[in-house]
Design an enzyme around this catalytic site. Structure first.
Site, PDB file in Angstrom:
ATOM      1  N   THR A  63       7.775  11.989   7.767  1.00  0.00           N
ATOM      2  CA  THR A  63       7.306  12.057   6.423  1.00  0.00           C
ATOM      3  C   THR A  63       8.643  11.767   5.632  1.00  0.00           C
ATOM      4  O   THR A  63       9.708  11.455   6.108  1.00  0.00           O
ATOM      5  CB  THR A  63       7.026  13.670   6.326  1.00  0.00           C
ATOM      6  OG1 THR A  63       8.066  14.346   6.753  1.00  0.00           O
ATOM      7  CG2 THR A  63       5.771  14.088   6.957  1.00  0.00           C
ATOM      8  N   ARG A  78       5.900  13.446  -1.176  1.00  0.00           N
ATOM      9  CA  ARG A  78       5.182  13.742  -0.142  1.00  0.00           C
ATOM     10  C   ARG A  78       4.552  12.588   0.210  1.00  0.00           C
ATOM     11  O   ARG A  78       3.772  11.748  -0.326  1.00  0.00           O
ATOM     12  CB  ARG A  78       4.222  14.912  -0.367  1.00  0.00           C
ATOM     13  CG  ARG A  78       4.725  16.121  -0.748  1.00  0.00           C
ATOM     14  CD  ARG A  78       3.489  17.334  -0.781  1.00  0.00           C
ATOM     15  NE  ARG A  78       3.389  17.634   0.694  1.00  0.00           N
ATOM     16  CZ  ARG A  78       3.904  18.554   1.130  1.00  0.00           C
ATOM     17  NH1 ARG A  78       4.978  19.305   0.485  1.00  0.00           N
ATOM     18  NH2 ARG A  78       3.824  18.991   2.374  1.00  0.00           N
ATOM     19  N   LYS A 134      11.110  15.880   3.614  1.00  0.00           N
ATOM     20  CA  LYS A 134      11.787  16.995   3.970  1.00  0.00           C
ATOM     21  C   LYS A 134      13.156  16.669   3.795  1.00  0.00           C
ATOM     22  O   LYS A 134      13.437  16.713   2.557  1.00  0.00           O
ATOM     23  CB  LYS A 134      11.394  17.368   5.387  1.00  0.00           C
ATOM     24  CG  LYS A 134       9.719  17.738   5.708  1.00  0.00           C
ATOM     25  CD  LYS A 134       9.434  17.976   7.079  1.00  0.00           C
ATOM     26  CE  LYS A 134       7.915  18.145   7.305  1.00  0.00           C
ATOM     27  NZ  LYS A 134       7.167  17.308   7.641  1.00  0.00           N
ATOM     28  N   ASP A 151       9.176  11.320  16.693  1.00  0.00           N
ATOM     29  CA  ASP A 151       8.735  11.984  15.185  1.00  0.00           C
ATOM     30  C   ASP A 151      10.020  12.551  14.452  1.00  0.00           C
ATOM     31  O   ASP A 151      10.559  13.622  14.906  1.00  0.00           O
ATOM     32  CB  ASP A 151       7.545  13.014  15.519  1.00  0.00           C
ATOM     33  CG  ASP A 151       7.126  13.306  14.181  1.00  0.00           C
ATOM     34  OD1 ASP A 151       7.777  13.538  12.972  1.00  0.00           O
ATOM     35  OD2 ASP A 151       5.774  13.932  14.118  1.00  0.00           O
ATOM     36  N   TYR A 169      -5.251   0.033  -7.685  1.00  0.00           N
ATOM     37  CA  TYR A 169      -5.766  -0.095  -6.050  1.00  0.00           C
ATOM     38  C   TYR A 169      -4.947  -1.400  -5.495  1.00  0.00           C
ATOM     39  O   TYR A 169      -4.825  -2.165  -6.297  1.00  0.00           O
ATOM     40  CB  TYR A 169      -7.288  -0.252  -6.026  1.00  0.00           C
ATOM     41  CG  TYR A 169      -8.148   0.979  -5.526  1.00  0.00           C
ATOM     42  CD1 TYR A 169      -7.675   1.177  -4.209  1.00  0.00           C
ATOM     43  CD2 TYR A 169      -8.899   1.698  -6.120  1.00  0.00           C
ATOM     44  CE1 TYR A 169      -8.182   2.331  -3.687  1.00  0.00           C
ATOM     45  CE2 TYR A 169      -9.372   2.675  -5.518  1.00  0.00           C
ATOM     46  CZ  TYR A 169      -9.200   3.115  -4.521  1.00  0.00           C
ATOM     47  OH  TYR A 169      -9.935   4.248  -4.039  1.00  0.00           O
ATOM     48  N   GLU A 203      -5.472  -2.291  -1.739  1.00  0.00           N
ATOM     49  CA  GLU A 203      -5.912  -2.510  -0.111  1.00  0.00           C
ATOM     50  C   GLU A 203      -5.036  -3.673   0.365  1.00  0.00           C
ATOM     51  O   GLU A 203      -5.317  -4.603  -0.304  1.00  0.00           O
ATOM     52  CB  GLU A 203      -6.995  -2.320   0.046  1.00  0.00           C
ATOM     53  CG  GLU A 203      -7.634  -0.987  -0.136  1.00  0.00           C
ATOM     54  CD  GLU A 203      -9.266  -0.754  -0.064  1.00  0.00           C
ATOM     55  OE1 GLU A 203      -9.852  -1.528   0.699  1.00  0.00           O
ATOM     56  OE2 GLU A 203      -9.617   0.281  -0.362  1.00  0.00           O
TER      57      GLU A 203
END
Ligand code: DSN
Length: 423
Positions: free
Chosen positions: A229, A238, A232, A203, A57, A59
């Site tokens: 993203t 991902r 692609k 985008d 973790y 954060e």
């Protein structure tokens, strides 16, 4: 079901799941994958996603975390950030968004209030759900106004975009989309955004790899924010990134964490860093240019077979085929092509008289087949398979589909896919 030899621990612990993975490996190996938003990642990217970084973790941001034990995580994230800035020429990069939709939502959180007007390309014209389309949170919590393309050219009409922007005064303007086969004129959008004092968001999820490989113009310096993203054309895991000018950095970082997300997925961050290192190599530039060359060659061959392509062709990795005059609905064609080993998706075409779940077109692309080493010489064969597949879909000729399936399997077996086990 086959048991995978490449995942021994998984096979021993969960044979049922391992068998499904092995089946998927087989499917990805022997089909012609033509969904333009998909690709094959390298073995190195796959390995990074499967590391112990998933256990941690973190954060916060490097040097400013809410959890201890970040000795290795901070440098991983810094590597990803610095590589992203270098590859895209950005002043700032946030590599934490879980995927494209959360990345775009963070942009709204950073620069708009609920109820504000936002503008983007409409989904059926080639935009994305998160660009203010009605069924998305972005179209219900915000007031989405949408531009499209011209019926006669299939291209964006900048007079229409400007007129709409002047009338509606959006806080945010999105450009880019999911079914845009032509070069995006970022400078033209920026001029309009400046005129109405809107934040321009490019985008580039679909074309990020082409931008990285210099096969599509860069959104910088025109866009204020670039959302993408990473899985692609960029050929990463991902995930997603927000890139920006320094002046927008603080608002974006705050929106991603703590505004929208908790702990970043560190294994994904690591794999993004690996993919960006690959994207900085000269071979990636060759890849990006080959993706475009293949798409152009394929478009030309499809037109020789009489197919109608939205906008009359392509400048990038994507081709939108309107099957109206073939008399075969997109869904019927997509499902038949799938049985023939050619994986595509059915898609609306601009001004589609049919419903989104049963539209007139199919959307295809060349990122995956280029990753497998297919070149322009093979595009006439791919066009011929699609032509035969659509015809067989129209007259229910399952034997013809089975014949194409066997031919596709033969050709794809001769072109091993990155990241997949070889026999
Ligand atoms: N689902 C992606 C695509 O296929 O284009 C966009 O989010």
């Amino acid at each position: 079901m086959t048991v995978s030899l490449s995942h021994p621990a998984l096979s021993a612990a969960d044979p049922e799941l391992a068998a499904l993975v092995a089946d998927e490996e087989q499917l990805q190996a022997d089909t012609l994958r033509m969904i333009p938003s998909e690709n094959y990642v390298s073995q190195a990217v796959l390995e990074a996603t499967g590391t112990v970084l998933t256990n941690k973790y973190s954060e916060g941001y490097p040097g400013r975390r809410y959890y201890e034990g970040q000795q290795n995580i901070d440098p991983v994230e810094r590597l990803a950030v610095e590589r992203a800035k270098a590859v895209f020429g950005a002043e700032h990069a946030n590599v934490q968004p879980y995927s494209g939709s959360p990345a775009n939502l963070a942009v709204y959180l950073a620069f708009a209030e609920p109820g504000d007007t936002v503008m983007g390309m409409s989904l059926p014209m080639g935009g994305h759900l998160t660009h203010g389309w009605g069924v998305s949170a972005t179209g219900t919590w915000f007031r989405g106004v949408q531009y499209g393309v011209r019926a006669d050219t299939g291209l964006t009409d900048f007079d229409e975009v400007r007129e709409l922007a002047l009338k509606e005064r959006p806080k945010i303007i999105f450009c880019g989309g999911t079914a845009v086969p032509r070069t995006i004129d970022f400078a033209a959008f920026a001029e309009i955004a400046r005129e109405v004092d809107a934040v321009l968001v490019a985008d580039i999820a679909h074309i990020a790899g082409l931008v990285a490989g210099d096969a599509h113009p860069s959104p910088f310096p025109h866009a204020d924010v670039v959302s993408t993203t990473t899985h692609k054309t960029l050929r990463g895991p991902r995930g997603a990134m927000l890139l920006s000018r320094e002046s927008k950095a603080k608002a974006l970082d705050k929106a991603v964490f703590p505004g929208l997300q908790g702990g970043p997925h560190n294994h994904t961050t690591a794999a993004i860093a690996v993919a960006l290192r690959e994207a900085a190599q000269p071979s990636f530039r060759d890849y990006a240019h080959s993706v475009v060359a293949n798409a152009k060659a394929l478009a030309e061959s499809l037109q020789e077979h009489g197919f109608e392509l939205v906008s009359g062709g392509t400048d990038n990795h994507l081709i939108l085929m309107d099957l109206t005059r073939n008399g075969v609905p997109g869904k019927i064609a997509a499902k038949a092509l799938d049985r023939a080993g050619i994986v595509v998706n059915y898609n609306t075409v601009p001004f589609d008289p049919r419903k989104p779940f049963d539209p007139s077109g199919i959307r295809i692309g060349t990122p995956s087949l280029t990753s497998r080493g297919l070149g322009t010489d093979q595009m006439p064969l791919v066009a011929q398979w699609i032509d035969r597949g659509v015809a067989a879909a129209g007259n229910g000729d399952e034997a013809a589909l089975a014949k194409i399936r066997a031919e596709v399997r033969d050709v794809m077996t001769a072109h091993p896919a990155p990241g997949l086990p070889t026999a």
